[in-house]
Scaffold this active site. Sequence first.
Site, PDB file in Angstrom:
ATOM      1  N   GLU A  70      50.968 -14.986  41.190  1.00 45.50           N
ATOM      2  CA  GLU A  70      49.781 -14.179  41.517  1.00 45.50           C
ATOM      3  C   GLU A  70      49.782 -13.710  42.970  1.00 45.50           C
ATOM      4  O   GLU A  70      49.216 -12.651  43.288  1.00 45.50           O
ATOM      5  CB  GLU A  70      48.513 -14.995  41.270  1.00 45.50           C
ATOM      6  CG  GLU A  70      47.247 -14.256  41.676  1.00 45.50           C
ATOM      7  CD  GLU A  70      45.983 -15.050  41.423  1.00 45.50           C
ATOM      8  OE1 GLU A  70      45.185 -14.598  40.609  1.00 45.50           O
ATOM      9  OE2 GLU A  70      45.805 -16.127  42.027  1.00 45.50           O
ATOM     10  N   ASP A  71      50.408 -14.493  43.840  1.00 42.95           N
ATOM     11  CA  ASP A  71      50.315 -14.174  45.269  1.00 42.95           C
ATOM     12  C   ASP A  71      51.187 -13.005  45.708  1.00 42.95           C
ATOM     13  O   ASP A  71      50.980 -12.471  46.792  1.00 42.95           O
ATOM     14  CB  ASP A  71      50.646 -15.417  46.110  1.00 42.95           C
ATOM     15  CG  ASP A  71      49.540 -16.444  46.006  1.00 42.95           C
ATOM     16  OD1 ASP A  71      48.361 -16.036  45.988  1.00 42.95           O
ATOM     17  OD2 ASP A  71      49.852 -17.638  45.909  1.00 42.95           O
ATOM     18  N   ARG A 136      45.861 -16.903  54.943  1.00 40.93           N
ATOM     19  CA  ARG A 136      46.992 -16.195  54.344  1.00 40.93           C
ATOM     20  C   ARG A 136      46.817 -14.672  54.343  1.00 40.93           C
ATOM     21  O   ARG A 136      47.796 -13.937  54.240  1.00 40.93           O
ATOM     22  CB  ARG A 136      47.189 -16.667  52.902  1.00 40.93           C
ATOM     23  CG  ARG A 136      47.445 -18.170  52.751  1.00 40.93           C
ATOM     24  CD  ARG A 136      48.789 -18.563  53.298  1.00 40.93           C
ATOM     25  NE  ARG A 136      49.075 -19.955  53.069  1.00 40.93           N
ATOM     26  CZ  ARG A 136      49.609 -20.451  51.948  1.00 40.93           C
ATOM     27  NH1 ARG A 136      49.882 -19.651  50.947  1.00 40.93           N
ATOM     28  NH2 ARG A 136      49.845 -21.736  51.830  1.00 40.93           N
ATOM     29  N   HIS A 166      42.736 -20.098  49.326  1.00 39.98           N
ATOM     30  CA  HIS A 166      42.546 -18.703  48.931  1.00 39.98           C
ATOM     31  C   HIS A 166      41.113 -18.487  48.459  1.00 39.98           C
ATOM     32  O   HIS A 166      40.440 -19.439  48.051  1.00 39.98           O
ATOM     33  CB  HIS A 166      43.486 -18.351  47.760  1.00 39.98           C
ATOM     34  CG  HIS A 166      44.930 -18.211  48.121  1.00 39.98           C
ATOM     35  ND1 HIS A 166      45.929 -18.860  47.436  1.00 39.98           N
ATOM     36  CD2 HIS A 166      45.554 -17.483  49.080  1.00 39.98           C
ATOM     37  CE1 HIS A 166      47.107 -18.530  47.962  1.00 39.98           C
ATOM     38  NE2 HIS A 166      46.908 -17.705  48.971  1.00 39.98           N
ATOM     39  N   CYS A 253      46.724 -18.801  39.891  1.00 43.57           N
ATOM     40  CA  CYS A 253      47.942 -18.624  40.700  1.00 43.57           C
ATOM     41  C   CYS A 253      49.198 -18.423  39.854  1.00 43.57           C
ATOM     42  O   CYS A 253      50.172 -17.842  40.309  1.00 43.57           O
ATOM     43  CB  CYS A 253      48.189 -19.849  41.584  1.00 43.57           C
ATOM     44  SG  CYS A 253      46.781 -20.427  42.496  1.00 43.57           S
TER      45      CYS A 253
HETATM   46  N1  GLY Z   1      51.488 -24.145  47.361  1.00 45.39           N
HETATM   47  C1  GLY Z   1      50.920 -22.868  47.198  1.00 45.39           C
HETATM   48  C2  GLY Z   1      50.740 -22.169  48.481  1.00 45.39           C
HETATM   49  O1  GLY Z   1      50.533 -22.830  49.483  1.00 45.39           O
HETATM   50  O2  GLY Z   1      50.800 -20.980  48.574  1.00 45.39           O
END
Ligand code: GLY
Length: 258
Positions: A70-71, A136, A166, A253
């Site tokens: 997903e990221d 992030r 997130h 995720c």
């Molecule tokens: N372990 C997932 C993240 O930190 O992006």
Amino acid sequence: MTQPMFTKAIVRRPARSLVHGITTHPELGRPDYDLALRQHDAYVRALERCGLAVRVLPALEEFPDSCFVEDVAVCTKRFATITRPATVSRSGEIAGVRALLAEYYDDIDEIREPGTLEGGDVMMVGDEFFVGLSSRTNAEGAAQFIAALNRRGFSGRGVTMPPTLHLKTGCSYMEDDVLLVDRAFASYPEFSRFKRVDVALAEAYAANCLRVNDYVIVPSGHPGVAASLRELGMETIELDMSEFRKIDGGLSCLSLRF
Ligand code: GLY
């Protein structure tokens, strides 16, 4: 739901290196790889039960967190964006994402340096998108993404974050105006218009649930959240997420849905 929200999903198999995934919860121990694979299989079956055609990408051993697909992208109804993950160990996960998304989208945008954005910080509410300004996702990344949304007729707004990984670690849109929120977001004015389902501190991990078409996928072991959603008439599917939780991964995720 007459019109499905989503028809497809992309997931990535967990790599053996998953045991070295980034975590803020080392006290939970390291993931058990074989159990993580079984949990991932169950996740894929759950998405299929929700009506999605699931594409399963091969594991990427060099990237421990790469199952959290997903990221690396945001998939909307009109376009997709390739993100720019903030952490060095995840930045290489976007290799090949453009070619992958080009199989599904004619219109692909991307976040450019010095912007950073991770899909876990993007919450879709119809044609409106909330973007968590987290450790992030920086202001520049959010601004680039919101400009890309605006160019396609969507709207977006940044959300100041509590100390949560997130945005969707702490809140999830369940459709039908219902927002699942943990206590960190309880008083956020941005969310005052929603019918809020407050998540108790003891069940905070379940603030990340996944609405997919006629179902809500809920991490097992969170009976309060599951019961609250069922009381609202939602049909739930419960999945054991223990091994992904150890490395800060939630239900959303593990897939891109579109
Ligand atoms: N372990 C997932 C993240 O930190 O992006």
